[in-house]
Design an enzyme around this catalytic site. Structure first.
Site, PDB file in Angstrom:
ATOM      1  N   GLU A 128       0.856  -1.193   0.000  1.00  0.00           N
ATOM      2  CA  GLU A 128       0.000   0.000   0.000  1.00  0.00           C
ATOM      3  C   GLU A 128       0.884   1.231   0.000  1.00  0.00           C
ATOM      4  O   GLU A 128       1.995   1.218   0.501  1.00  0.00           O
ATOM      5  CB  GLU A 128      -0.924  -0.004   1.223  1.00  0.00           C
ATOM      6  N   LEU A 146       9.178  18.464   0.174  1.00  0.00           N
ATOM      7  CA  LEU A 146      10.377  19.261   0.471  1.00  0.00           C
ATOM      8  C   LEU A 146      10.021  20.336   1.489  1.00  0.00           C
ATOM      9  O   LEU A 146      10.574  21.423   1.460  1.00  0.00           O
ATOM     10  CB  LEU A 146      10.927  19.895  -0.817  1.00  0.00           C
ATOM     11  N   LYS A 192       1.359  14.566  12.146  1.00  0.00           N
ATOM     12  CA  LYS A 192       1.216  15.546  11.060  1.00  0.00           C
ATOM     13  C   LYS A 192      -0.224  16.033  11.104  1.00  0.00           C
ATOM     14  O   LYS A 192      -1.059  15.515  11.863  1.00  0.00           O
ATOM     15  CB  LYS A 192       1.526  14.926   9.696  1.00  0.00           C
ATOM     16  N   CYS A 203       4.855   4.747   9.806  1.00  0.00           N
ATOM     17  CA  CYS A 203       5.559   4.072   8.696  1.00  0.00           C
ATOM     18  C   CYS A 203       7.025   4.446   8.552  1.00  0.00           C
ATOM     19  O   CYS A 203       7.901   3.589   8.618  1.00  0.00           O
ATOM     20  CB  CYS A 203       4.816   4.360   7.395  1.00  0.00           C
ATOM     21  N   ARG A 252      -1.202   7.488   2.415  1.00  0.00           N
ATOM     22  CA  ARG A 252      -0.783   8.449   3.446  1.00  0.00           C
ATOM     23  C   ARG A 252      -1.924   8.639   4.423  1.00  0.00           C
ATOM     24  O   ARG A 252      -3.086   8.777   3.980  1.00  0.00           O
ATOM     25  CB  ARG A 252      -0.454   9.804   2.787  1.00  0.00           C
TER      26      ARG A 252
HETATM   27  C1  UDX Z   1       3.861   7.611   4.425  1.00  0.00           C
HETATM   28  C2  UDX Z   1       4.014   7.589   2.914  1.00  0.00           C
HETATM   29  O1  UDX Z   1       3.810   8.908   2.391  1.00  0.00           O
HETATM   30  C3  UDX Z   1       2.978   6.647   2.306  1.00  0.00           C
HETATM   31  O2  UDX Z   1       3.148   6.568   0.909  1.00  0.00           O
HETATM   32  C4  UDX Z   1       3.161   5.257   2.931  1.00  0.00           C
HETATM   33  O3  UDX Z   1       2.203   4.354   2.419  1.00  0.00           O
HETATM   34  C5  UDX Z   1       3.005   5.347   4.431  1.00  0.00           C
HETATM   35  O4  UDX Z   1       3.953   6.277   4.969  1.00  0.00           O
HETATM   36  P1  UDX Z   1       2.322   8.764   6.216  1.00  0.00           P
HETATM   37  O5  UDX Z   1       3.262   8.142   7.194  1.00  0.00           O
HETATM   38  O6  UDX Z   1       0.853   8.661   6.437  1.00  0.00           O
HETATM   39  O7  UDX Z   1       2.604   8.148   4.733  1.00  0.00           O
HETATM   40  O8  UDX Z   1       2.649  10.307   6.212  1.00  0.00           O
HETATM   41  P2  UDX Z   1       3.393  11.332   5.238  1.00  0.00           P
HETATM   42  O9  UDX Z   1       2.387  12.268   4.731  1.00  0.00           O
HETATM   43  O10 UDX Z   1       4.253  10.618   4.272  1.00  0.00           O
HETATM   44  O11 UDX Z   1       4.336  12.107   6.287  1.00  0.00           O
HETATM   45  C6  UDX Z   1       5.309  11.348   6.982  1.00  0.00           C
HETATM   46  C7  UDX Z   1       6.077  12.319   7.895  1.00  0.00           C
HETATM   47  O12 UDX Z   1       6.852  13.222   7.104  1.00  0.00           O
HETATM   48  C8  UDX Z   1       5.168  13.181   8.769  1.00  0.00           C
HETATM   49  O13 UDX Z   1       5.749  13.321  10.052  1.00  0.00           O
HETATM   50  C9  UDX Z   1       5.154  14.517   8.034  1.00  0.00           C
HETATM   51  O14 UDX Z   1       4.902  15.621   8.889  1.00  0.00           O
HETATM   52  C10 UDX Z   1       6.569  14.570   7.485  1.00  0.00           C
HETATM   53  N1  UDX Z   1       6.714  15.412   6.292  1.00  0.00           N
HETATM   54  C11 UDX Z   1       6.050  15.081   5.158  1.00  0.00           C
HETATM   55  C12 UDX Z   1       7.571  16.507   6.342  1.00  0.00           C
HETATM   56  O15 UDX Z   1       8.167  16.815   7.377  1.00  0.00           O
HETATM   57  N2  UDX Z   1       7.744  17.255   5.218  1.00  0.00           N
HETATM   58  C13 UDX Z   1       7.092  16.958   4.055  1.00  0.00           C
HETATM   59  O16 UDX Z   1       7.277  17.686   3.078  1.00  0.00           O
HETATM   60  C14 UDX Z   1       6.220  15.844   4.023  1.00  0.00           C
END
Ligand code: UDX
Length: 436
Positions: A156, A255, A326, A265, A159
């Site tokens: 999968e 970014l 997040k 994850c 997000r």
């Molecule tokens: C992630 C992957 O995006 C997804 O494809 C996978 O299936 C599961 O793991 P998720 O963990 O739900 O999804 O959150 P995501 O939106 O990816 O954010 C992960 C972390 O990165 C969060 O703590 C978020 O705040 C942080 N983040 C994300 C940043 O700090 N900067 C960004 O630009 C994007």
């Protein structure tokens, strides 16, 4: 559409596990016209789901669950073996928690496979949907003990907060199976999505999942490190990221500098991939550095708060906006906000937090944090305000009111969310990420 051109007829599907992945997968597959039976091991959860009560915050999921139940295409039962009796496809959507040594713990998957082994239909396809280590298809085959049942990997890419959208509008469908016919049958389940579909071997499919998450974590750690450089050289990370993003090979997505990455994850999968590589004989130094930069980022944010509080947090009150990992989710798992709050409390700070998601104050992970119902209430009398998640409503808070109620005009904006110039004009000391 299938090869013969007609829309794929609904298939009989079992979903084992009704967490973030299982419930979303089941509801979306029912929405695509399949008949789905979801199994869990908690009777209360099965009962509430059967009434359409969705325990997680996922945009659109309530509606899809209600739609599936009303159409008679979505139901919930106790116990995996009761879900598989008529299923042509069985999705394993079970936790693969990080073990003490960093490797993924496959015990839930293996015990579910052993449980359904005697009951699953001949020629059925068992599908690893959870993120599982490379080689797990073989592990599930062994636990099933059914040479007449196929096992494929179908990772999968959901997000949290946009899982329904991500399922129904995927960038790609990845299927890893040794039996081409079984892989194609799984691909046909998604025919209506008309998404690019990659059929490959199990190890490659499992590696695509880990490599994708590790790369995304790398991208975020990279921009957080660049933000530290920006602070040191007097650059503005917002403009740096904009300038980088025009290059289509880089892109501006993912970014956004912040407090570091977290969630259920990235932390688990990055540690698991380091272990998988190591067990296979490769020391993944780059990914270790990505994890180390992420840990450093938590400390950098905590130091900013301490610095704005005058160098010590002893006896100080810190207002925190956002405790989830997040925005647009209610998930506290591996939340950077909670990691940073723990560091602040270790330095003697009192924490008063507001989060728009519906949190249970008795949750052990929130121990020692005073949860209040309003962002301005959290900020009242505080020595520093720390913005740790990017909930859109934080950017709407009346900064004039904030200036009136806050104890000292100090803001650490770990998501570069607030209007820095407006705050400075009101006499605030403002610390963002990568913005001198
Ligand atoms: C992630 C992957 O995006 C997804 O494809 C996978 O299936 C599961 O793991 P998720 O963990 O739900 O999804 O959150 P995501 O939106 O990816 O954010 C992960 C972390 O990165 C969060 O703590 C978020 O705040 C942080 N983040 C994300 C940043 O700090 N900067 C960004 O630009 C994007």
């Amino acid at each position: 559409m299938t090869e013969t051109g007609e829309a794929a007829v609904g298939s009989k599907i079992a979903i084992i596990g009704t967490g973030y992945v299982g419930l979303t997968t089941g509801a979306c597959l029912a929405h695509l016209g399949h008949t789905v039976v979801c199994a869990d091991v908690v009777q209360a959860k099965v009962d509430s789901l059967s009434k359409g009560e969705v325990p997680i915050l996922e945009a659109g999921l309530d509606e899809l669950v209600a739609e599936g139940i009303a159409a008679g295409r979505l139901s919930f039962v106790m116990g995996a073996k009761n879900a598989v009796t008529e299923a042509e496809f069985v999705y394993l959507c079970l936790p693969t928690p990080q073990g003490a040594d960093g490797a993924a713990d496959l015990s839930y998957i293996q015990s579910a496979a052993a449980e359904i082994g005697p009951h699953v239909l001949a020629d059925a396809v068992v599908i690893n949907k959870s993120t599982v280590p490379v080689g797990s298809v073989g592990e599930v085959e062994k636990a099933l003990g059914r040479p007449d049942v196929h096992v494929v990997s179908n990772p999968e890419f959901l997000r949290e907060g946009t899982a329904v959208q991500d399922f129904l509008h995927p960038d790609r469908v990845v299927i890893g199976g040794r039996d081409e016919g079984a892989a194609k049958r799984v691909g046909d389940l998604y025919a209506k999505l008309e998404a690019p579909t990659l059929v490959t071997d199990p190890a490659s499919a499992e590696t695509i999942k880990y490599a994708s998450n590790a790369f995304l974590a790398t991208k975020i750690s990279f921009v957080n490190a660049i933000a530290a450089v920006c602070e040191a050289v007097g650059a503005d990370v917002a403009d740096v990221v904009e300038g980088m993003g025009f290059d289509t090979r880089i892109g501006s997505a993912f970014l956004n500098p912040g407090p570091g990455w977290g969630g259920s994850c990235f932390p688990k999968d990055s540690h698991a991939l380091v272990r998988i590589a190591e067990n296979a004989g490769y020391t993944f130094g780059l990914l270790r550095a990505v994890v180390a930069v992420n840990e450093e980022q938590f400390g950098r944010v905590a130091n900013k708060v301490s610095r704005l509080a005058g160098g010590s947090l002893e006896g100080k009150t810190v207002a925190v906006w956002g405790v989830t990992f997040k925005a647009l989710t209610d998930d506290l798992r591996d939340s950077p906000a909670l990691n940073i709050i723990a560091r602040l409390r270790e330095q003697g700070a009192t924490i008063r937090a507001y989060d728009p998601s519906d949190q249970d104050p008795s949750d052990a992970r929130l121990a020692g944090i005073e949860l209040v119902a309003d962002p301005l209430e959290a900020a009242t009398g505080a020595d520093v305000l720390a913005v740790l998640t990017e909930w859109p409503e934080f950017a709407e808070v009346d900064l004039g009111r904030l200036a009136e109620v806050i104890g000292a005009k100090n803001v650490v904006d770990a998501r570069n969310l607030l209007d820095r110039d407006d705050l400075k004009a009101r006499g605030f000391t403002y610390e963002g990420i990568g913005r001198s």
